[in-house]
Scaffold this motif. Structure first.
Motif, PDB file in Angstrom:
ATOM      1  N   GLY A   1       0.812  -1.209   0.000  1.00 44.00           N
ATOM      2  CA  GLY A   1       0.000   0.000   0.000  1.00 44.00           C
ATOM      3  C   GLY A   1       0.847   1.260   0.000  1.00 44.00           C
ATOM      4  O   GLY A   1       0.519   2.248  -0.668  1.00 44.00           O
ATOM      5  N   VAL A   2       1.962   1.237   0.739  1.00 42.83           N
ATOM      6  CA  VAL A   2       2.860   2.391   0.770  1.00 42.83           C
ATOM      7  C   VAL A   2       3.463   2.637  -0.612  1.00 42.83           C
ATOM      8  O   VAL A   2       3.475   3.765  -1.114  1.00 42.83           O
ATOM      9  N   VAL A   3       3.933   1.577  -1.242  1.00 48.05           N
ATOM     10  CA  VAL A   3       4.532   1.724  -2.582  1.00 48.05           C
ATOM     11  C   VAL A   3       3.459   2.150  -3.582  1.00 48.05           C
ATOM     12  O   VAL A   3       3.701   2.981  -4.471  1.00 48.05           O
ATOM     13  N   GLY A   4       2.261   1.617  -3.447  1.00 49.15           N
ATOM     14  CA  GLY A   4       1.181   1.998  -4.349  1.00 49.15           C
ATOM     15  C   GLY A   4       0.845   3.473  -4.281  1.00 49.15           C
ATOM     16  O   GLY A   4       0.484   4.089  -5.293  1.00 49.15           O
ATOM     17  N   GLN A   5       0.979   4.076  -3.089  1.00 50.75           N
ATOM     18  CA  GLN A   5       0.717   5.506  -2.940  1.00 50.75           C
ATOM     19  C   GLN A   5       1.676   6.361  -3.756  1.00 50.75           C
ATOM     20  O   GLN A   5       1.329   7.478  -4.156  1.00 50.75           O
ATOM     21  N   LEU A   6       2.866   5.853  -3.963  1.00 53.80           N
ATOM     22  CA  LEU A   6       3.864   6.642  -4.692  1.00 53.80           C
ATOM     23  C   LEU A   6       3.379   6.959  -6.096  1.00 53.80           C
ATOM     24  O   LEU A   6       3.511   8.097  -6.576  1.00 53.80           O
ATOM     25  N   ASP A   7       2.807   5.952  -6.757  1.00 47.78           N
ATOM     26  CA  ASP A   7       2.306   6.177  -8.116  1.00 47.78           C
ATOM     27  C   ASP A   7       0.944   6.855  -8.129  1.00 47.78           C
ATOM     28  O   ASP A   7       0.649   7.664  -9.018  1.00 47.78           O
ATOM     29  N   ARG A   8       0.098   6.549  -7.145  1.00 44.39           N
ATOM     30  CA  ARG A   8      -1.243   7.146  -7.114  1.00 44.39           C
ATOM     31  C   ARG A   8      -1.205   8.630  -6.787  1.00 44.39           C
ATOM     32  O   ARG A   8      -1.991   9.409  -7.332  1.00 44.39           O
ATOM     33  N   PHE A   9      -0.285   9.022  -5.905  1.00 43.21           N
ATOM     34  CA  PHE A   9      -0.316  10.396  -5.402  1.00 43.21           C
ATOM     35  C   PHE A   9       1.013  11.134  -5.534  1.00 43.21           C
ATOM     36  O   PHE A   9       1.046  12.244  -6.068  1.00 43.21           O
ATOM     37  N   ALA A  10       2.094  10.539  -5.031  1.00 45.21           N
ATOM     38  CA  ALA A  10       3.342  11.303  -4.937  1.00 45.21           C
ATOM     39  C   ALA A  10       3.881  11.706  -6.306  1.00 45.21           C
ATOM     40  O   ALA A  10       4.296  12.854  -6.506  1.00 45.21           O
ATOM     41  N   VAL A  11       3.883  10.777  -7.256  1.00 46.18           N
ATOM     42  CA  VAL A  11       4.379  11.123  -8.591  1.00 46.18           C
ATOM     43  C   VAL A  11       3.492  12.183  -9.249  1.00 46.18           C
ATOM     44  O   VAL A  11       4.002  13.166  -9.796  1.00 46.18           O
ATOM     45  N   PRO A  12       2.157  12.047  -9.222  1.00 50.37           N
ATOM     46  CA  PRO A  12       1.330  13.126  -9.765  1.00 50.37           C
ATOM     47  C   PRO A  12       1.560  14.469  -9.069  1.00 50.37           C
ATOM     48  O   PRO A  12       1.515  15.522  -9.726  1.00 50.37           O
ATOM     49  N   VAL A  13       1.801  14.476  -7.759  1.00 50.11           N
ATOM     50  CA  VAL A  13       2.101  15.728  -7.065  1.00 50.11           C
ATOM     51  C   VAL A  13       3.390  16.322  -7.613  1.00 50.11           C
ATOM     52  O   VAL A  13       3.467  17.529  -7.909  1.00 50.11           O
ATOM     53  N   ARG A  14       4.415  15.492  -7.742  1.00 52.33           N
ATOM     54  CA  ARG A  14       5.695  15.984  -8.265  1.00 52.33           C
ATOM     55  C   ARG A  14       5.533  16.539  -9.674  1.00 52.33           C
ATOM     56  O   ARG A  14       6.059  17.618 -10.000  1.00 52.33           O
ATOM     57  N   GLU A  15       4.796  15.830 -10.505  1.00 48.89           N
ATOM     58  CA  GLU A  15       4.598  16.288 -11.880  1.00 48.89           C
ATOM     59  C   GLU A  15       3.788  17.577 -11.922  1.00 48.89           C
ATOM     60  O   GLU A  15       4.066  18.468 -12.735  1.00 48.89           O
TER      61      GLU A  15
END
Length: 372
Positions: free
Chosen positions: A27-41
């Motif tokens: 779930g932690v790793v899944g958050q990276l693609d669901r939220f963190a990467v879109p935030v960075r972009e």
């Protein structure tokens, strides 16, 4: 994000992932693609800092397996993400339907809290990116205020001594920060000075949450000076804003929209009235102005007559960036999912945009102070 202070030092700005629910590593790793990467972009940056929240089951698994820790570091780096700070306040289930007082347990009279925090230290030591001088872990301000006896204080003191001993093994690279919060044993910086008077400040200090500071009606300059005079380092700052209302009696219906069942929303008046949750305040008839422990999005003012404590945030950042007094800043708005319907994101993309907007707001505030 890594910013540069006018003095040349690095200031780390992150967002806290306790806004997302995850109780396992997948779930932690899944958050990276669901939220963190879109935030960075959305921000248009090559590197985004995360204040990772790792529930106790995740922390336990990672602490027991260095391969998993290094794997998580690779997952972060592959996505242009990094972690120099962890949020170790919630133990687990922070986005459960009802949290309220559960967030304060286990507290610092309980050896489980010590074990969890040392697990986080082991994890962070392996997550720290190259070039990061040190890492930080925020934790609760000892306990909820009741019950708190001399025996409780003695138990906590012993565990904090063990905590310092455990952190010493990292050579000062990992520090733990106790976060004053309304209703807790340590609510104000004055209480923090007393509670932490005999700890090892090479390893332990304070996490200054700016919404909590506002709810305590503390003056930011005086609060920072008080900690500095006592030799207690500000290890971490949570860049957050509380709700504020000048005339609560005339706006009970508007305030009631924020009286939701998941989190406590401690309420404090300028005159000193104190309530452990917003419904209690609404029933009190206490005059305003009030400040309410409801972390409001930094960039988006609520509908009038509600305001936020962003002016306190600005005052605090100006003081904190003078030296700088702290180089780990974390935007911690964990309440997106319990905002009134009109302000609540309807999907993952909306939440990512909101988080990015908050980070952009914080970055712009720092830019105005010369932190580029």
């Amino acid at each position: 994000m890594r910013l540069t202070h006018p003095g040349g030092s690095t200031v780390h700005l992150a967002y806290c992932t306790n806004v997302h629910a995850a109780e396992d590593l997948a779930g932690v790793v899944g958050q990276l693609d669901r939220f963190a990467v879109p935030v960075r972009e959305e921000l248009g940056v090559d590197l985004l800092g995360l204040g990772l929240w790792l529930a106790e089951p995740v922390a336990s698994a990672l602490a027991a397996d260095r391969g998993l820790r290094l794997g998580l570091r690779r997952e972060l780096a592959a996505r242009g993400l990094e972690a120099v700070t962890l949020n170790g306040f919630p133990y687990q289930a922070f986005q459960a339907p009802v949290v309220k007082h559960d967030v304060y347990y286990p507290d610092w009279t309980d050896r489980r809290r010590l074990r969890y925090t040392l697990e986080l230290a082991a994890i962070l030591a392996d997550l720290l990116p190259d070039g990061a001088e040190r890492g930080s872990i925020s934790t609760l301000p000892l306990a909820w205020r009741e019950p708190w006896t001399s025996d409780n204080a003695d138990s906590a003191r012993k565990l904090l001594s063990e905590l310092s001993g455990g952190l010493a093994g990292y050579g000062g690279r990992i520090r733990v920060a106790f976060e004053p919060e309304p209703g807790c044993v340590v609510e104000t910086t004055t209480q923090a000075v007393t509670a932490l008077s005999d700890v090892d400040t090479d390893y332990l200090g304070v996490c200054l949450d700016l919404a909590h500071l506002a709810c305590a009606w503390e003056d930011p300059a005086q609060a920072v000076a008080r900690l500095d005079a006592a030799g207690i380092p500000i290890v971490k700052v949570q860049v957050s804003a509380a709700l504020e209302i000048a005339d609560p009696a005339a706006n009970l219906d508007t305030l009631a929209e924020y009286a939701e069942p998941r989190f406590l929303h401690q309420t404090r008046s300028a005159a000193g009235a104190a309530f452990d949750d917003l419904p209690e305040a609404l029933a009190s008839g206490a005059p305003g102005p009030w400040r309410i422990h409801f972390h409001a999005p930094l960039h988006a003012a609520p509908l009038p007559p509600l305001t936020t404590s962003v002016p306190v945030l600005r005052q605090a950042l100006a003081v904190l960036m003078e030296s700088p007094a702290c180089d780990h800043l974390e935007v911690e708005t964990y309440t997106w999912g319990v905002l009134p319907d009109a302000a609540r994101p309807v999907d993952d993309a909306g939440l990512a945009r909101g988080i990015a907007a908050e980070l952009a707001f914080a970055r712009d505030e720092l830019h105005a102070l010369g932190v580029s």
